[in-house]
Motif scaffolding. Structure first.
Motif, mmCIF file in Angstrom:
data_model
loop_
_atom_site.group_PDB
_atom_site.id
_atom_site.type_symbol
_atom_site.label_atom_id
_atom_site.label_comp_id
_atom_site.label_asym_id
_atom_site.label_seq_id
_atom_site.Cartn_x
_atom_site.Cartn_y
_atom_site.Cartn_z
ATOM 1 N N PHE A 123 29.084 87.347 34.528
ATOM 2 C CA PHE A 123 30.008 88.441 34.256
ATOM 3 C C PHE A 123 29.802 89.517 35.303
ATOM 4 N N GLU A 124 30.893 90.205 35.673
ATOM 5 C CA GLU A 124 30.805 91.387 36.526
ATOM 6 C C GLU A 124 31.639 92.482 35.872
ATOM 7 N N PHE A 125 30.993 93.605 35.557
ATOM 8 C CA PHE A 125 31.655 94.762 34.976
ATOM 9 C C PHE A 125 31.742 95.832 36.058
ATOM 10 N N VAL B 132 36.724 84.816 37.134
ATOM 11 C CA VAL B 132 38.123 85.035 36.771
ATOM 12 C C VAL B 132 38.292 86.474 36.282
ATOM 13 N N SER B 133 39.221 87.205 36.925
ATOM 14 C CA SER B 133 39.464 88.603 36.544
ATOM 15 C C SER B 133 40.242 88.695 35.249
ATOM 16 N N THR B 134 39.901 89.718 34.449
ATOM 17 C CA THR B 134 40.638 90.028 33.240
ATOM 18 C C THR B 134 40.859 91.530 33.215
ATOM 19 N N ASP B 135 41.952 91.976 32.612
ATOM 20 C CA ASP B 135 42.259 93.400 32.540
ATOM 21 C C ASP B 135 41.538 94.006 31.339
ATOM 22 N N VAL C 161 37.036 99.484 34.797
ATOM 23 C CA VAL C 161 38.280 99.210 35.523
ATOM 24 C C VAL C 161 38.497 97.729 35.810
ATOM 25 N N ALA C 162 37.451 96.923 35.745
ATOM 26 C CA ALA C 162 37.622 95.493 36.016
ATOM 27 C C ALA C 162 36.479 94.706 35.383
ATOM 28 N N VAL C 163 36.804 93.501 34.970
ATOM 29 C CA VAL C 163 35.812 92.568 34.440
ATOM 30 C C VAL C 163 36.132 91.197 34.993
ATOM 31 N N LYS C 164 35.116 90.509 35.475
ATOM 32 C CA LYS C 164 35.261 89.116 35.887
ATOM 33 C C LYS C 164 34.342 88.278 35.012
ATOM 34 N N VAL C 165 34.887 87.183 34.503
ATOM 35 C CA VAL C 165 34.113 86.245 33.707
ATOM 36 C C VAL C 165 34.163 84.909 34.431
ATOM 37 N N ASP C 166 33.014 84.466 34.891
ATOM 38 C CA ASP C 166 32.926 83.206 35.639
ATOM 39 C C ASP C 166 33.886 83.214 36.833
#
Length: 87
Positions: free
Chosen positions: A27-29, A48-51, A41-46
């Motif tokens: 995860f990246e927060f 993949v970006s999600t809003d 402002v952004a989250v990536k899971v594996d």
């Protein structure tokens, strides 16, 4: 868990917190902040970006992520957009 922190001379900053969940997914927060107030402002899971503004599961950040951000002096983080109520 680790983080990268960037700060400008005028007090604006960004923090990227990298973590993994119990299934080893990365995860990246990303939090943008001014002083001690921030916004997710952004989250990536594996990868993949999600809003984060439309994802109800992000109403609260995981405690470990909150602690990592707080250690950098950002105590108040807005996570999801407030919904307008119709009266």
């Amino acid at each position: 868990m680790n983080s990268v922190h960037w700060e400008s001379a005028n007090g604006l900053s960004k923090v990227w917190v990298h973590a993994t969940d119990e299934r080893d997914r990365p995860f990246e927060f990303e939090v943008a902040a001014h002083g001690d107030c921030g916004k997710l402002v952004a989250v990536k899971v594996d990868g993949v970006s999600t809003d984060p503004q439309t994802e109800p599961s992000l109403e609260r950040l995981p405690e470990a992520v909150t602690a990592e951000i707080a250690a950098l002096g950002i105590d108040d983080v807005e996570t999801t957009r407030m919904k307008n109520s119709k009266r």
